[in-house]
Design a protein around this motif. Structure first.
Motif, PDB file in Angstrom:
ATOM      1  N   LEU A  59      -1.430  -0.180  10.315  1.00 18.75           N
ATOM      2  CA  LEU A  59      -1.783   1.244  10.416  1.00 18.75           C
ATOM      3  C   LEU A  59      -0.685   2.041  11.103  1.00 18.75           C
ATOM      4  CD1 LEU A  59      -3.731   3.656  10.291  1.00 18.75           C
ATOM      5  CD2 LEU A  59      -4.786   2.795  12.389  1.00 18.75           C
ATOM      6  N   LEU A  60      -0.239   1.554  12.262  1.00 19.83           N
ATOM      7  CA  LEU A  60       0.777   2.280  13.024  1.00 19.83           C
ATOM      8  C   LEU A  60       2.121   2.313  12.297  1.00 19.83           C
ATOM      9  CD1 LEU A  60      -0.020   1.053  16.656  1.00 19.83           C
ATOM     10  CD2 LEU A  60      -0.301   3.374  15.744  1.00 19.83           C
ATOM     11  N   SER A  61       2.438   1.254  11.582  1.00 19.79           N
ATOM     12  CA  SER A  61       3.716   1.206  10.856  1.00 19.79           C
ATOM     13  C   SER A  61       3.789   2.318   9.820  1.00 19.79           C
ATOM     14  CB  SER A  61       3.896  -0.153  10.182  1.00 19.79           C
ATOM     15  OG  SER A  61       4.023  -1.182  11.141  1.00 19.79           O
ATOM     16  N   ILE A  62       2.726   2.489   9.056  1.00 25.26           N
ATOM     17  CA  ILE A  62       2.725   3.517   8.014  1.00 25.26           C
ATOM     18  C   ILE A  62       2.704   4.918   8.627  1.00 25.26           C
ATOM     19  CG2 ILE A  62       1.419   4.457   6.072  1.00 25.26           C
ATOM     20  CD1 ILE A  62       0.552   1.595   5.418  1.00 25.26           C
ATOM     21  N   MET A  63       1.930   5.082   9.697  1.00 28.19           N
ATOM     22  CA  MET A  63       1.908   6.378  10.387  1.00 28.19           C
ATOM     23  C   MET A  63       3.285   6.728  10.947  1.00 28.19           C
ATOM     24  SD  MET A  63      -1.162   7.784  10.330  1.00 28.19           S
ATOM     25  CE  MET A  63      -1.181   8.872  11.761  1.00 28.19           C
ATOM     26  N   SER A  64       3.964   5.739  11.516  1.00 28.44           N
ATOM     27  CA  SER A  64       5.283   5.996  12.111  1.00 28.44           C
ATOM     28  C   SER A  64       6.332   6.287  11.047  1.00 28.44           C
ATOM     29  CB  SER A  64       5.717   4.799  12.970  1.00 28.44           C
ATOM     30  OG  SER A  64       5.946   3.646  12.184  1.00 28.44           O
ATOM     31  N   ILE A  65       6.178   5.676   9.872  1.00 30.71           N
ATOM     32  CA  ILE A  65       7.100   5.965   8.773  1.00 30.71           C
ATOM     33  C   ILE A  65       7.010   7.434   8.386  1.00 30.71           C
ATOM     34  CG2 ILE A  65       7.482   5.602   6.293  1.00 30.71           C
ATOM     35  CD1 ILE A  65       6.781   2.647   6.750  1.00 30.71           C
ATOM     36  N   ALA A  66       5.784   7.933   8.253  1.00 28.87           N
ATOM     37  CA  ALA A  66       5.596   9.339   7.878  1.00 28.87           C
ATOM     38  C   ALA A  66       6.183  10.273   8.929  1.00 28.87           C
ATOM     39  CB  ALA A  66       4.107   9.636   7.687  1.00 28.87           C
ATOM     40  N   ALA A  67       5.958   9.962  10.201  1.00 30.52           N
ATOM     41  CA  ALA A  67       6.457  10.822  11.273  1.00 30.52           C
ATOM     42  C   ALA A  67       7.983  10.798  11.347  1.00 30.52           C
ATOM     43  CB  ALA A  67       5.855  10.395  12.607  1.00 30.52           C
ATOM     44  N   ALA A  68       8.575   9.588  11.270  1.00 30.96           N
ATOM     45  CA  ALA A  68      10.030   9.462  11.385  1.00 30.96           C
ATOM     46  C   ALA A  68      10.744  10.069  10.182  1.00 30.96           C
ATOM     47  CB  ALA A  68      10.408   7.985  11.541  1.00 30.96           C
ATOM     48  N   GLN A  69      10.222   9.827   8.978  1.00 32.13           N
ATOM     49  CA  GLN A  69      10.860  10.380   7.783  1.00 32.13           C
ATOM     50  C   GLN A  69      10.738  11.904   7.748  1.00 32.13           C
ATOM     51  OE1 GLN A  69      12.674   8.287   5.640  1.00 32.13           O
ATOM     52  NE2 GLN A  69      12.178   6.926   7.343  1.00 32.13           N
ATOM     53  N   SER A  70       9.704  12.435   8.405  1.00 28.31           N
ATOM     54  CA  SER A  70       9.570  13.889   8.492  1.00 28.31           C
ATOM     55  C   SER A  70      10.731  14.499   9.271  1.00 28.31           C
ATOM     56  CB  SER A  70       8.245  14.264   9.152  1.00 28.31           C
ATOM     57  OG  SER A  70       7.146  13.918   8.333  1.00 28.31           O
ATOM     58  N   LEU A  71      11.193  13.798  10.300  1.00 31.28           N
ATOM     59  CA  LEU A  71      12.359  14.280  11.045  1.00 31.28           C
ATOM     60  C   LEU A  71      13.571  14.410  10.127  1.00 31.28           C
ATOM     61  CD1 LEU A  71      12.075  12.271  14.394  1.00 31.28           C
ATOM     62  CD2 LEU A  71      11.599  14.707  14.030  1.00 31.28           C
ATOM     63  N   MET A  72      13.718  13.453   9.209  1.00 32.66           N
ATOM     64  CA  MET A  72      14.810  13.552   8.243  1.00 32.66           C
ATOM     65  C   MET A  72      14.590  14.730   7.311  1.00 32.66           C
ATOM     66  SD  MET A  72      15.601   9.558   7.326  1.00 32.66           S
ATOM     67  CE  MET A  72      16.778  10.061   6.068  1.00 32.66           C
ATOM     68  N   GLY A  73      13.336  14.944   6.905  1.00 29.33           N
ATOM     69  CA  GLY A  73      13.037  16.082   6.043  1.00 29.33           C
ATOM     70  C   GLY A  73      13.371  17.406   6.695  1.00 29.33           C
ATOM     71  N   PHE A  74      13.208  17.481   8.013  1.00 31.45           N
ATOM     72  CA  PHE A  74      13.562  18.688   8.766  1.00 31.45           C
ATOM     73  C   PHE A  74      15.066  18.772   9.044  1.00 31.45           C
ATOM     74  CE2 PHE A  74       9.075  18.442  10.628  1.00 31.45           C
ATOM     75  CZ  PHE A  74       8.593  19.472   9.823  1.00 31.45           C
TER      76      PHE A  74
ATOM     77  N   LEU B 255      -2.378   8.216   7.288  1.00 30.27           N
ATOM     78  CA  LEU B 255      -3.601   7.712   7.926  1.00 30.27           C
ATOM     79  C   LEU B 255      -4.493   7.023   6.897  1.00 30.27           C
ATOM     80  CD1 LEU B 255      -5.470   7.496  10.383  1.00 30.27           C
ATOM     81  CD2 LEU B 255      -6.356   9.779   9.805  1.00 30.27           C
ATOM     82  N   VAL B 256      -4.614   7.625   5.719  1.00 32.06           N
ATOM     83  CA  VAL B 256      -5.423   7.029   4.655  1.00 32.06           C
ATOM     84  C   VAL B 256      -4.824   5.703   4.194  1.00 32.06           C
ATOM     85  CG1 VAL B 256      -6.255   7.320   2.290  1.00 32.06           C
ATOM     86  CG2 VAL B 256      -6.289   9.263   3.871  1.00 32.06           C
ATOM     87  N   LEU B 257      -3.529   5.720   3.894  1.00 29.54           N
ATOM     88  CA  LEU B 257      -2.860   4.507   3.424  1.00 29.54           C
ATOM     89  C   LEU B 257      -2.829   3.443   4.511  1.00 29.54           C
ATOM     90  CD1 LEU B 257       0.177   6.077   1.494  1.00 29.54           C
ATOM     91  CD2 LEU B 257      -1.940   5.155   0.537  1.00 29.54           C
ATOM     92  N   GLY B 258      -2.613   3.858   5.750  1.00 28.73           N
ATOM     93  CA  GLY B 258      -2.586   2.913   6.852  1.00 28.73           C
ATOM     94  C   GLY B 258      -3.926   2.238   7.054  1.00 28.73           C
ATOM     95  N   SER B 259      -4.993   2.971   6.867  1.00 27.83           N
ATOM     96  CA  SER B 259      -6.337   2.396   6.994  1.00 27.83           C
ATOM     97  C   SER B 259      -6.585   1.354   5.903  1.00 27.83           C
ATOM     98  CB  SER B 259      -7.389   3.506   6.910  1.00 27.83           C
ATOM     99  OG  SER B 259      -7.210   4.447   7.953  1.00 27.83           O
ATOM    100  N   VAL B 260      -6.127   1.654   4.692  1.00 26.69           N
ATOM    101  CA  VAL B 260      -6.252   0.682   3.601  1.00 26.69           C
ATOM    102  C   VAL B 260      -5.432  -0.567   3.909  1.00 26.69           C
ATOM    103  CG1 VAL B 260      -5.805   0.254   1.157  1.00 26.69           C
ATOM    104  CG2 VAL B 260      -6.694   2.474   1.889  1.00 26.69           C
ATOM    105  N   ALA B 261      -4.208  -0.362   4.378  1.00 30.13           N
ATOM    106  CA  ALA B 261      -3.339  -1.496   4.710  1.00 30.13           C
ATOM    107  C   ALA B 261      -3.946  -2.342   5.822  1.00 30.13           C
ATOM    108  CB  ALA B 261      -1.958  -1.001   5.126  1.00 30.13           C
ATOM    109  N   ALA B 262      -4.598  -1.693   6.790  1.00 33.25           N
ATOM    110  CA  ALA B 262      -5.235  -2.421   7.886  1.00 33.25           C
ATOM    111  C   ALA B 262      -6.312  -3.354   7.363  1.00 33.25           C
ATOM    112  CB  ALA B 262      -5.827  -1.429   8.890  1.00 33.25           C
TER     113      ALA B 262
ATOM    114  N   VAL C  37       0.807  -1.218   0.000  1.00 34.29           N
ATOM    115  CA  VAL C  37       0.000   0.000   0.000  1.00 34.29           C
ATOM    116  C   VAL C  37       0.843   1.272   0.000  1.00 34.29           C
ATOM    117  CG1 VAL C  37      -1.655   1.354   1.360  1.00 34.29           C
ATOM    118  CG2 VAL C  37      -1.988  -1.110   1.081  1.00 34.29           C
ATOM    119  N   SER C  38       1.963   1.260   0.737  1.00 33.87           N
ATOM    120  CA  SER C  38       2.648   2.532   1.006  1.00 33.87           C
ATOM    121  C   SER C  38       4.065   2.644   0.474  1.00 33.87           C
ATOM    122  CB  SER C  38       2.693   2.778   2.521  1.00 33.87           C
ATOM    123  OG  SER C  38       3.538   1.835   3.159  1.00 33.87           O
ATOM    124  N   ALA C  39       4.560   1.677  -0.282  1.00 29.71           N
ATOM    125  CA  ALA C  39       5.915   1.789  -0.826  1.00 29.71           C
ATOM    126  C   ALA C  39       6.043   3.092  -1.618  1.00 29.71           C
ATOM    127  CB  ALA C  39       6.235   0.590  -1.717  1.00 29.71           C
ATOM    128  N   GLY C  40       7.067   3.836  -1.346  1.00 31.90           N
ATOM    129  CA  GLY C  40       7.272   5.129  -2.001  1.00 31.90           C
ATOM    130  C   GLY C  40       6.972   6.303  -1.106  1.00 31.90           C
TER     131      GLY C  40
END
Length: 463
Positions: free
Chosen positions: A121-136, A90-97, A62-65
């Protein structure tokens, strides 16, 4: 690079934290499964690993990329892209769930489907949050979040196992990792978010993030599933457990080595965007140069390394050498993908990823049928080489690639006949030292540059 540009020094330091974060996760994962298997038994761990696998397959499909897209968008757009990333996650995580449910039932563990869905769901949400730290460019905070969540996973899993929860202890322990990672990343991002007056996600930002996620999908999908897909097809063809297991171990070793330049190139993306610079060529050179002695050392000592893990794995020595020669082209492809992400060139990113995945799936059945384990390794190597003629126009690294790839390949090949006369480990150490000397003599990467890079790494870790 002796007079190092500030942004390149930042890339090297940031890449170090990214690499350390990956090592923390890998080491914690090893300890987690080792300890839990002793506390709750192999059967409970087997059930838990099946649940984790079902969740992982759904999340990847669902969320590769998403991971690269989040880094790029947050680096380019700032805090507003952070909330947009969480919304898409959240959208992708819900689909994956939802996708996880039939996968779990098909394994015969329908009663545990809710845990698998929550994990997806939590895995995809955590990916977005953690990768955001790299973006910052908050690389140290990224490492802190990864380490904290990894420790929490072990602590919760062990505590529940001691409490007698049997199969639920590794499942809930594993579920703790993305939950804590999400919370930690959110808390660590707060100082940056407080500086923004508008955190509302925009429709344009959402569309841009979706477009970049889809364009990066083939490349990341092949990164995440290349191992599973390759091993699965190989297992189907050969129908033997030992060669299949050997291929998996060989791939894991080669990917661990490739993480050295890969981590630096991951840091290069946000730094290049936020600083308005182009650090990809120099990041490629530094990263692959740092990896070169490791490639040669592991390649030269492949038999000794595999026999230490398990004597039955020694048949994978030559295939491992072949896989290690794929580190250079894989790093070159990664550099091109990151450079294209900076520019937002969605079509070109998709073409490179699809080329690699297509070549692998086309070659693997043919060469594995004729050459077995060695054939599978050759298919992986060729799959990483195939996109390079397309990628060559996007980043100027090809002289560096030619020199460093030649050094790695030549010294690994030299180790094959020489191992008949010299003990493998001392030979590998000598060849690794020789690789540093050859890089210095060819000016590909001088000893002075190596010393400066080590100084930069130490400074970022100790400050």
């Amino acid at each position: 690079m002796v007079a190092v540009r500030d942004e390149v020094a930042e890339v090297v330091g940031g890449g170090t934290w990214v690499l350390l974060g990956g090592l923390a996760v890998s080491l914690a994962g090893f300890v987690f499964w080792l300890v839990l298997s002793r506390l709750v038994g192999v059967e409970s761990v087997g059930i838990a690993s099946a649940i984790v696998s079902a969740s992982g397959v759904a999340s990847t499909l669902v969320s590769a990329g998403l991971n690269i897209a989040v880094i790029r968008e947050v680096a380019a757009e700032g805090p507003k892209a952070f909330t947009t990333s969480l919304l898409l996650a959240l959208v992708l995580g819900s689909v994956a769930a939802v996708v996880t449910v039939p996968l779990t039932y098909s394994l015969g563990y329908g009663s545990l489907a809710s845990f698998a869905s929550a994990l997806a769901l939590l895995s995809i949400m955590s990916i977005a949050a953690a990768q955001s730290l790299m973006g910052f460019e908050e690389f140290r905070k990224y490492f802190t979040a990864m380490l904290t969540s990894s420790i929490a996973k072990i602590a919760v899993g062990v505590a529940l196992a001691v409490a007698g929860l049997s199969v639920l202890s590794p499942i809930i322990g594993y579920l703790t990792y993305p939950l804590v990672l999400l919370i930690a990343a959110l808390l660590l991002a707060l100082p940056v978010l407080k500086c923004s007056e508008d955190l509302r996600p925009s429709v344009a930002g959402f569309k841009s993030l979706v477009k970049l996620s889809l364009s990066n999908y083939p490349y990341v999908f092949s990164n995440q599933l290349l191992t599973m897909l390759g091993v699965y097809i190989f297992a189907y063809l050969v129908r033997e457990a030992v060669p299949t297991g050997t291929l998996y171990i060989d791939l894991m070793i080669s990917l661990a080595v490739a993480a050295i330049p890969g981590s630096i190139l991951s840091a290069a993306l946000p730094v290049s965007i936020r600083k308005g610079a182009d650090t990809f060529a120099e990041s490629f050179r530094v990263g692959l140069s740092l990896a070169t002695p490791v490639v040669v050392l592991v390649g030269g000592a492949s038999t000794a390394l595999l026999s230490t893990i398990n004597p039955d794995l020694t048949a994978g020595s030559l295939p491992l050498k072949v896989l290690l020669t794929s580190v250079a082209p894989l790093t070159a492809l990664t550099a091109a993908i990151m450079a294209l992400n900076k520019k937002g060139n969605a079509k070109e990113i998709a073409v490179l990823g699809l080329t690699r995945l297509t070549v692998l799936t086309a070659l693997l059945p043919v060469v594995s049928n004729y050459f077995g384990l060695l054939g599978a390794s050759l298919a992986y190597l060729l799959a990483n080489i195939a996109p390079l003629p397309i990628a060559r126009r996007y980043v100027k690294i090809w002289n560096h690639l030619a020199v460093l790839w030649t050094i790695q390949t030549a010294l690994i090949l030299m180790s094959i006949p020489l191992s008949s006369y010299v003990s493998e480990l001392p030979l590998a150490l000598a060849l690794a030292a020789a690789s540093i000397l050859v890089m210095h003599v060819t000016r590909a990467y001088t000893i002075r540059e190596l010393a400066k890079t080590i100084e930069i790494i130490a400074t970022h870790i100790l400050k």
